[in-house]
Enzyme design. Structure first.
Site, PDB file in Angstrom:
ATOM      1  CG  PHE A 138       1.604   4.759  11.753  1.00 17.24           C
ATOM      2  CD1 PHE A 138       1.245   5.946  12.377  1.00 17.24           C
ATOM      3  CD2 PHE A 138       0.749   4.233  10.800  1.00 17.24           C
ATOM      4  CE1 PHE A 138       0.060   6.592  12.057  1.00 17.24           C
ATOM      5  CE2 PHE A 138      -0.441   4.881  10.477  1.00 17.24           C
ATOM      6  CZ  PHE A 138      -0.786   6.055  11.101  1.00 17.24           C
ATOM      7  CG  ASP A 148       7.248   5.362   7.300  1.00 21.23           C
ATOM      8  OD1 ASP A 148       7.293   6.571   6.977  1.00 21.23           O
ATOM      9  OD2 ASP A 148       6.185   4.715   7.373  1.00 21.23           O
ATOM     10  CE1 TYR A 176      -1.172  11.887   6.427  1.00 23.28           C
ATOM     11  CE2 TYR A 176      -1.262  10.999   4.204  1.00 23.28           C
ATOM     12  CZ  TYR A 176      -1.273  10.801   5.568  1.00 23.28           C
ATOM     13  OH  TYR A 176      -1.383   9.536   6.075  1.00 23.28           O
ATOM     14  CE  LYS A 177       1.571  11.275   9.066  1.00 22.77           C
ATOM     15  NZ  LYS A 177       2.064   9.898   9.097  1.00 22.77           N
ATOM     16  NE  ARG A 209       0.170  12.279  17.510  1.00 24.80           N
ATOM     17  CZ  ARG A 209       0.296  11.872  16.246  1.00 24.80           C
ATOM     18  NH1 ARG A 209       1.326  11.113  15.891  1.00 24.80           N
ATOM     19  NH2 ARG A 209      -0.590  12.230  15.329  1.00 24.80           N
TER      20      ARG A 209
HETATM   21  C1  LIG Z   1       1.259   8.948   8.702  1.00 22.96           C
HETATM   22  C2  LIG Z   1       1.959   7.650   8.591  1.00 22.96           C
HETATM   23  C3  LIG Z   1       1.587   6.732   7.625  1.00 22.96           C
HETATM   24  C4  LIG Z   1       0.421   7.014   6.737  1.00 22.96           C
HETATM   25  O1  LIG Z   1       0.221   6.047   5.780  1.00 22.96           O
HETATM   26  P1  LIG Z   1      -0.889   6.260   4.661  1.00 22.96           P
HETATM   27  O2  LIG Z   1      -0.680   5.139   3.753  1.00 22.96           O
HETATM   28  O3  LIG Z   1      -0.649   7.606   4.059  1.00 22.96           O
HETATM   29  O4  LIG Z   1      -2.219   6.271   5.323  1.00 22.96           O
HETATM   30  C5  LIG Z   1       2.318   5.563   7.539  1.00 22.96           C
HETATM   31  N1  LIG Z   1       3.348   5.315   8.364  1.00 22.96           N
HETATM   32  C6  LIG Z   1       3.718   6.200   9.309  1.00 22.96           C
HETATM   33  C7  LIG Z   1       4.876   5.894  10.204  1.00 22.96           C
HETATM   34  C8  LIG Z   1       3.027   7.387   9.463  1.00 22.96           C
HETATM   35  O5  LIG Z   1       3.377   8.242  10.406  1.00 22.96           O
END
Ligand SMILES: *Cc1c(COP(=O)(O)O)cnc(C)c1O
Length: 432
Positions: A130, A199, A224-225, A391
């Site tokens: 990401f 992560d 939030y996921k 997705r």
């Molecule tokens: C959703 C996600 C994020 C989100 O980061 P925020 O700081 O909450 O915007 C970070 N890393 C990964 C791998 C994600 O899937």
């Protein structure tokens, strides 16, 4: 291909031990929601809870509520509940800030604890990680005189050698849903003398994770996921107790040494002394209203516990994935969709992704029909895993087998009819 009839899915739902959890969510009529990997659905309990926090705890309790309503302990209380979902112990994981910010803290700590040998000044990650993870790692590396290096997933084992300092990976890839072997890669990194930062954005609440059993070093994740904490919900950070114990002994701080990570914030001293353990990773005042919402999302997992917990959730997630893949193959077989998620369920998280050159318009046409997944653009000219992806997140807390059947039927109809060619589906919004 022996196609599954819809009636069979109705039977599967009737027999599903997790079916009662569907009612723990407010899902709008006419919508099949397959984007819980991006923004989890709204738990039924959340609105009333947030309203009570606003009207009673804030409105009436005012400043007293930091003590009387337990606000000051909330980051740790929710942290303990999330710890149970990722194989960590109570008191080791704390909630707050965003995933990006927590990743900064974790990476900087990993560098601080990895020793001074200059040959090891490399953070290694995956090229298709990401982007925020890569941007943050690059910032930490620059600030520390280190270097971020990227590799393809299959190249990682060969790159884990004595020149590596920190291995930073997202456990489940956000594009393809491909899952790394967290325990194995952690062991390889340790054998090479490196530390790991994981992560868990697409893992926490989605797949079983055993942080302690894997001897991982640091982990961060998203609220939030799959945890259903609401838009912008606080994230979390975990450190193995062997590291926080050393940080305690050597009085090491994390880089964002805010007052609520101080050993005695209300002494208001001018010098910084870190709080013991994971508490040092708290920075400033938590977003209380968002924390209250996050706790409602996390509490749904407590309700799942007597129904089989994470093992049952994983089994259903994989069954939903198998069904989705089988249905797309039988219903949309020759429409140019290329499955980029692993077919081996042991390697798959809780989503399925397909590459298609017209992925954006197809997803917009699906959303117009009430089937909500999302779209991630590929690299220009990219195909397969690096192409334009549709997705579909599968959230076993509330996704039903009939939802998968109906969603794939809609997908088939969108492709058969060519309705995605309508110019209104070509318009790109800020969030895809
Ligand atoms: C959703 C996600 C994020 C989100 O980061 P925020 O700081 O909450 O915007 C970070 N890393 C990964 C791998 C994600 O899937």
């Amino acid at each position: 291909m022996n196609a599954t009839p819809r009636s069979h899915c109705v039977e599967l739902d009737a027999r599903d031990p997790l079916a009662p959890l569907h009612d723990a969510f407010e899902l709008p009529g006419g919508v099949i929601y397959l984007d819980g990997n991006s923004l989890g659905a709204l738990p039924r309990a959340t609105a009333r809870r947030v309203q009570a926090v606003v009207e009673q705890e804030w409105g009436v309790g005012l400043i007293r509520s930091w003590n009387t309503a337990g606000w000051i302990d909330l980051a740790q209380r929710i942290g303990d509940k999330i710890a149970a979902l990722v194989g960590a112990a109570a008191g080791q994981l704390v909630v707050g800030d965003s995933t990006s910010v927590n990743l900064y803290k974790a990476l900087d700590s990993a560098i601080a604890l990895s020793g001074p040998e200059p040959a090891r000044r490399v953070i290694l990650s995956e090229r298709s990680n990401f982007p925020t993870d890569l941007y943050i790692a690059d910032s930490v590396a620059r600030a520390r005189g280190w270097r971020l290096e990227l590799a393809e997933a299959h190249e990682l084992p060969a790159r884990i050698d004595a020149t590596l300092g920190v291995l930073m990976l997202t456990h489940v890839n956000y594009r393809t849903g491909r899952m790394h072997d967290l325990a194995r890669l952690t062991r390889m990194a340790h054998d090479a003398g490196a530390l790991t930062v994981w992560d868990l954005a697409h893992s926490a609440g989605a797949v079983p994770v055993d942080l302690l059993g894997s001897h991982a070093d640091w982990a961060v994740g998203c609220g939030y996921k799959y945890l259903n904490g609401g838009p912008g919900a606080p994230a979390f950070v975990w450190a193995h107790p062997r590291h926080t114990a050393r940080m305690d002994r050597e009085q090491l701080r994390q880089p964002l040494s805010g007052w609520l990570g101080h050993v005695a914030p209300f002494d208001f001293t001018t010098d910084y002394r870190p709080a013991p353990g994971i508490t040092r990773y708290v920075c400033g005042t938590p977003a209380l209203l968002s924390m209250a919402a996050l706790e409602c999302g996390v509490d749904v997992y407590a309700a799942a516990q007597p129904l089989g917990g994470m093992a049952a959730l994983r089994a259903k997630s994989l069954a939903l994935g198998e069904l989705f893949i089988e249905r797309v193959a039988s219903r949309c077989g020759d429409a140019g969709l290329e499955l980029v998620s692993p077919t081996d369920s042991a390697l798959r998280g809780s989503q399925v992704s397909y590459a298609h050159p017209q992925g954006h318009a197809i997803m917009q046409a699906l959303i117009a029909r009430g089937v909500i997944g999302d779209f991630r653009a590929g690299t220009p000219g990219g195909s397969g895993e690096s192409g334009d992806l549709l997705r579909f997140g599968l959230t076993p807390l509330y996704t039903r087998y009939v939802d998968v059947w109906d969603a794939t039927e809609h997908l088939g109809q969108v492709l058969d009819s060519g309705e995605w060619r309508d110019p209104r589906f070509a318009q790109r919004h800020a969030v895809t």
